[in-house]
Design a protein around this motif. Structure first.
Motif, PDB file in Angstrom:
ATOM      1  N   GLN A 100       0.855  -1.186   0.000  1.00 36.90           N
ATOM      2  CA  GLN A 100       0.000   0.000   0.000  1.00 36.90           C
ATOM      3  C   GLN A 100       0.895   1.241   0.000  1.00 36.90           C
ATOM      4  N   PRO A 101       1.619   1.459  -1.111  1.00 37.45           N
ATOM      5  CA  PRO A 101       2.612   2.543  -1.130  1.00 37.45           C
ATOM      6  C   PRO A 101       1.962   3.909  -1.303  1.00 37.45           C
ATOM      7  N   SER A 102       2.657   4.923  -0.835  1.00 34.45           N
ATOM      8  CA  SER A 102       2.261   6.288  -1.160  1.00 34.45           C
ATOM      9  C   SER A 102       2.617   6.552  -2.626  1.00 34.45           C
ATOM     10  N   GLU A 103       2.168   7.679  -3.147  1.00 34.59           N
ATOM     11  CA  GLU A 103       2.475   7.999  -4.541  1.00 34.59           C
ATOM     12  C   GLU A 103       3.985   8.091  -4.756  1.00 34.59           C
ATOM     13  N   ASP A 104       4.674   8.735  -3.818  1.00 37.83           N
ATOM     14  CA  ASP A 104       6.125   8.846  -3.949  1.00 37.83           C
ATOM     15  C   ASP A 104       6.787   7.473  -3.886  1.00 37.83           C
ATOM     16  N   GLN A 105       6.321   6.630  -2.982  1.00 37.29           N
ATOM     17  CA  GLN A 105       6.899   5.291  -2.870  1.00 37.29           C
ATOM     18  C   GLN A 105       6.628   4.459  -4.123  1.00 37.29           C
ATOM     19  N   ARG A 106       5.444   4.617  -4.672  1.00 35.31           N
ATOM     20  CA  ARG A 106       5.118   3.886  -5.904  1.00 35.31           C
ATOM     21  C   ARG A 106       6.088   4.264  -7.025  1.00 35.31           C
ATOM     22  N   GLN A 107       6.361   5.568  -7.160  1.00 39.20           N
ATOM     23  CA  GLN A 107       7.295   6.010  -8.182  1.00 39.20           C
ATOM     24  C   GLN A 107       8.694   5.465  -7.920  1.00 39.20           C
ATOM     25  N   ARG A 108       9.093   5.415  -6.662  1.00 39.97           N
ATOM     26  CA  ARG A 108      10.413   4.892  -6.321  1.00 39.97           C
ATOM     27  C   ARG A 108      10.512   3.399  -6.650  1.00 39.97           C
TER      28      ARG A 108
END
Length: 657
Positions: free
Chosen positions: A614-622
């Protein structure tokens, strides 16, 4: 009937060629220039030795009989093909590796501000998931003065919203004139009006993800002020249709490996490397000098190299894997892509930058264009002729190659064996005869039509987009491509068994040349069988990138624990060797370069657990950047004959879903 002793003696030159190749070539590295030149000079001499023998010993006197016409036309086609092969051999006699040059000139601008680079991502109909990873990958570059621009030629609101969310520039235009080249030119007009236009632009297809070092590595070669364009190779993270439909993606390289890993480097050594569209970088001054991207060919990439050269700007090649993209997933898309390349090249030859037109091209550029023209205009015609010519003998007795088997062994055998050995030597072993021919047989009819269209009606031809993505979960028989191959296959089988079973004696008896036709026919049947298998598209799952296993910390309710992270996607991770967890358990998982991601155990398996992220948007991009922008293994780079045989056997005996 030929004598066995004669055949043994006739094999001598071929065995000598094989022995020399096996004993001598492994002693030298392919980059050893004098040896390389000697090897390809030998290939050329053996080829013309064969063609002189063909002309002197096997061609009948010319008259208006059907036998003479067939024999002379096939010989002419052979000779043209050998001219093409000769030019290619000359080109391959040299090679160049610019990786050390790139190492030496990183940050060549010194203490000055780094040059501005704009990455242009041209898109028409790609899916959101494909575009997201390309955009995120471009943003992950470790180069500071970078802007990312998405050029949407389908004016999609959801893509505009995605660009705003990811923080990149979105461009569109009111029409689709001139397809991809027109799309890029519309963006160039916008950039031209900026107070700070870029110093360099980089072109990416919508499915190609750059590695973090793509921009600085490509930019390094612009230390030379005469360089107008830097091209890098295209690598793929999915198997092409030949690899996938035959089940040999683990044992046979993709069809473009020889071109990108070897032939482009050879062309660069002669100063005739050319732009291949995506994964390239261009000097803004050079693009401005030629008035933007040319629009008089559906392959604007090759043409832009010629226009830059005419304006005094060089194209160079950095043979380093710096981007990864999608190979065509379907065999129809595979043919469409290559047909466009073929048509575009013929349009260039017919246009103002052609080899026979008065322009500013150098003699070596004209030779390069002639080589490309001969490849597209003779290869596929020759391949079709090789399939059809034996049928003339089996059904009518007409013999195109009225030659004794011993002569073929003495003259053609050494040329064929030594040329294949030379290609395998310089490529590290990525060439295999039957599969190489399969890639030419599939769509040969369409290629021949494209050549004819380009010669007769070069203008006004539409740009055909290569579709990527889509539903690939069903078995599809591409009857349009398979049907003509199946007809030739059946006609060949019937011809062989009909004539041998009834022992028909034709007036035009080929003598022991019948054995030449028989071996030729058997080879054709093998090629046709494999080509037909490729036309039956088996389901393929979405390409899921993998990572090397890494240690990860798990944040649990009762403390921390360690586990191996063995697989990762933006929404799911697989762990092994960690603490006992239960389905539905919430936890945090620490991923290197991403941080601690909230997660829940989705299901338990004997070899580990699947974790829903359940990543944040920033984590998803990373996560996307972690999966796609690091250098790693790029598919299969060598041939495994045993693996090919095993994969093909499984493909033949496995029931079609």
């Amino acid at each position: 009937m030929f004598a066995l002793d004669d055949i043994v003696v006739s094999l001598g030159p071929a065995l000598l060629a094989l022995g020399v190749a096996m004993a001598v070539l492994p002693m030298f590295r392919p980059h050893t220039q004098p040896v390389r030149m000697l090897v390809f000079a030998t290939v050329i001499l053996l080829g013309w030795r064969y063609i002189v023998w063909r002309f002197d010993e096997t061609i009948p006197e010319f008259d208006f009989s059907i036998d003479a016409w067939v024999a002379w036309l096939f010989f002419a086609l052979e000779a043209m093909t050998l001219v093409s092969s000769t030019i290619s051999a000359v080109i391959m006699s040299r090679t160049l590796d610019r990786r050390r040059e790139a190492d030496a000139h990183l940050s060549w601008w010194g203490k000055a501000a780094p040059p501005r680079v704009d990455i242009l991502i041209a898109t028409y109909n790609e899916e959101a998931s494909i575009l997201e990873r390309t955009i995120v990958g471009a943003m992950a570059s470790n180069y500071p003065a970078l802007r990312v621009r998405v050029l949407d030629d389908k004016r999609r609101p959801w893509l505009r919203e995605m660009c705003e969310r990811l923080g990149v520039h979105y461009h569109t235009r009111p029409d689709n004139n001139h397809a991809k080249a027109g799309n890029i030119n519309a963006c160039l007009a916008t950039l031209r009006a900026l107070p700070d236009p870029p110093d360099f632009i980089s072109i990416l297809d919508a499915d190609f993800v750059p590695h973090v070092d793509f921009v600085p590595r490509a930019l390094a070669l612009f230390h030379d002020p005469t360089v107008g364009l830097v091209q890098t190779p295209q690598h793929f993270f999915n198997p092409d249709p030949i690899q996938h439909n035959l089940g040999i993606d683990k044992s046979y390289p993709d069809e473009q490996r020889f071109f990108f890993d070897h032939l482009q480097a050879c062309r660069d050594a002669w100063g005739i490397a050319f732009c291949c569209g995506t994964s390239s970088m261009m000097r803004w001054k050079g693009i401005e000098a030629i008035g933007g991207f040319p629009t008089d060919s559906v392959t604007e990439d090759f043409l832009i190299t010629l226009r830059l050269q005419e304006a005094g700007w060089r194209t160079v090649y950095l043979n380093e894997p710096l981007t990864e993209g999608l190979a065509p997933e379907g065999v129809v898309e595979y043919v469409v892509q290559r047909t466009r390349w073929c048509l575009g090249l013929i349009q260039i030859v017919r246009g103002p930058s052609g080899p026979f037109t008065r322009n500013r091209l150098r003699p070596i550029d004209r030779l390069s264009l002639t080589d490309a023209f001969l490849f597209w205009s003779t290869t596929y015609v020759f391949r079709l002729a090789c399939l059809l010519i034996p049928l003339l003998y089996w059904y009518t007795g007409i013999t195109a190659v009225n030659a004794p088997l011993s002569g073929i062994l003495v003259y053609f055998g050494p040329f064929y064996i030594f040329s294949m050995a030379a290609l395998r030597w310089i490529s590290g072993g990525v060439m295999l005869p039957v599969l190489q021919d399969v890639s030419q047989v599939i769509g040969a009819e369409q290629m021949v039509r494209a050549v004819w269209t380009g010669l007769v009606r070069p203008h006004g031809q539409p740009f055909k987009v290569t579709d990527k993505g889509g539903d690939r979960t069903k078995t599809i028989v591409q009857w349009g491509l398979l049907r003509p191959l199946a007809i030739i296959f059946v006609l060949t089988l019937v011809g062989v068994f009909f004539t041998s079973a009834t022992d028909i004696e034709f007036e035009r008896d080929a003598g022991d040349g019948k054995w030449v036709v028989l071996f030729w026919t058997i080879y054709n049947l093998a090629v046709l069988l494999v080509a037909m298998a490729v036309c039956i598209e088996i389901p393929r799952a979405k390409t899921v990138p993998t990572i090397a296993p890494e240690r990860s910390r798990l944040r649990l309710a009762d403390g921390e624990a360690s586990a191996w992270l063995v697989r990762l996607t933006p929404l799911e991770a697989w762990i092994r060797g960690g603490p006992k967890v239960k389905e539905g358990m919430t936890l945090g998982i620490e991923i290197e370069g991403v941080g601690v991601v909230a997660a829940k155990v989705a299901h338990i398996r004997s070899r580990g657990a699947a974790i829903a992220l359940q990543p944040s948007e920033d984590q998803r991009q990373r996560i996307v950047a972690k999966l796609h922008t690091k250098a790693g293994k790029h598919g299969t780079l060598r041939i495994d004959v045993g693996g090919i045989a095993s994969g093909f056997w499984r493909r033949m005996v496995r029931p079609i879903p």
